[in-house]
Design a protein around this motif. Structure first.
Motif, short mmCIF file in Angstrom:
data_model
loop_
_atom_site.label_atom_id
_atom_site.label_comp_id
_atom_site.label_asym_id
_atom_site.label_seq_id
_atom_site.Cartn_x
_atom_site.Cartn_y
_atom_site.Cartn_z
N TYR A 70 -11.09 7.99 -4.97
CA TYR A 70 -10.03 7.58 -5.90
C TYR A 70 -8.76 7.32 -5.12
N HIS A 71 -7.91 6.48 -5.67
CA HIS A 71 -6.56 6.32 -5.13
C HIS A 71 -5.67 5.84 -6.25
N SER A 72 -4.38 5.86 -6.01
CA SER A 72 -3.45 5.47 -7.07
C SER A 72 -2.76 4.16 -6.72
N HIS A 73 -2.28 3.52 -7.77
CA HIS A 73 -1.45 2.33 -7.65
C HIS A 73 -0.09 2.68 -8.25
N PRO A 74 0.84 3.13 -7.40
CA PRO A 74 2.16 3.50 -7.92
C PRO A 74 2.84 2.27 -8.53
N PRO A 126 -8.77 -2.92 -9.25
CA PRO A 126 -8.82 -3.11 -7.80
C PRO A 126 -7.94 -4.30 -7.37
N SER A 127 -7.18 -4.08 -6.33
CA SER A 127 -6.29 -5.13 -5.82
C SER A 127 -7.06 -6.02 -4.84
N ALA A 128 -6.43 -7.10 -4.43
CA ALA A 128 -7.03 -7.97 -3.41
C ALA A 128 -7.29 -7.19 -2.13
N THR A 129 -6.36 -6.28 -1.80
CA THR A 129 -6.53 -5.44 -0.62
C THR A 129 -7.74 -4.52 -0.78
N ASP A 130 -7.91 -3.99 -1.98
CA ASP A 130 -9.06 -3.12 -2.23
C ASP A 130 -10.36 -3.88 -2.00
N LEU A 131 -10.41 -5.08 -2.53
CA LEU A 131 -11.63 -5.89 -2.39
C LEU A 131 -11.91 -6.19 -0.91
N ILE A 139 -12.24 4.88 -8.30
CA ILE A 139 -11.36 5.20 -9.43
C ILE A 139 -9.94 4.89 -9.01
N ILE A 140 -9.26 4.17 -9.87
CA ILE A 140 -7.88 3.81 -9.58
C ILE A 140 -6.99 4.37 -10.69
N VAL A 141 -5.93 5.06 -10.27
CA VAL A 141 -4.99 5.65 -11.22
C VAL A 141 -3.68 4.89 -11.09
#
Ligand SMILES: [Zn+2]
Length: 139
Positions: free
Chosen positions: A81-85, A91-96, A107-109
């Motif tokens: 898991y990680h968060s998107h402050p 999922p972001s482009a960076t995540d992909l 999991i994204i918070v």
């Protein structure tokens, strides 16, 4: 579908709030019940990224330690898991770009000062994309 308890749900939101404006991150320990993922435990990691407000990097030593501990228990690391402050819960482009492990739960918070939202996706290496899965919070 992925199932987690209300306490685990709260833990994820609290972690994202505590690290804000940096991204929090950690590993998800769980197992599968038929088609569903079930979360057994969450292990917080220090975010080792040199740019923790935009990225996350889970401590590989934590992962290796957990893998050793979990051997033979029927539980395993099913994702992270990680968060998107102040971002969105997807999922972001960076995540992909950084995703490479097949069948890994993400999991994204997303947290702002007042709101929090969770999403769960599974990365498919064959399709090079995330498939969103439903989250069920249990007692
Ligand atoms: Zn992300």
């Amino acid at each position: 579908m992925i199932r987690l308890t209300a306490a685990q749900h709260q833990f994820l939101i609290a972690a994202a709030r505590a690290e804000h404006p940096h991204e929090c991150c950690g590993l998800i320990i769980g197992h599968k019940e038929e088609q569903d993922w079930v979360i057994d435990d969450l292990a917080a990691s220090e975010n080792l990224s040199p740019t923790p407000a935009q990225n996350f990097e889970v401590d590989m030593r934590l992962r290796l330690r957990l893998q050793k501990e979990l051997r033979g228990t029927g539980r395993r690391i099913i994702g992270h898991y990680h968060s998107h402050p102040d971002g969105t819960a997807k999922p972001s482009a960076t995540d992909l770009k950084s995703a490479w492990e097949d069948d890994m739960v993400w999991i994204i918070v997303a947290v702002t000062a007042i709101e929090a939202e969770l999403s769960a996706s599974v990365y498919s290496d064959a399709f090079s994309e995330f498939a969103k899965i439903d989250i069920q919070v249990t007692d």
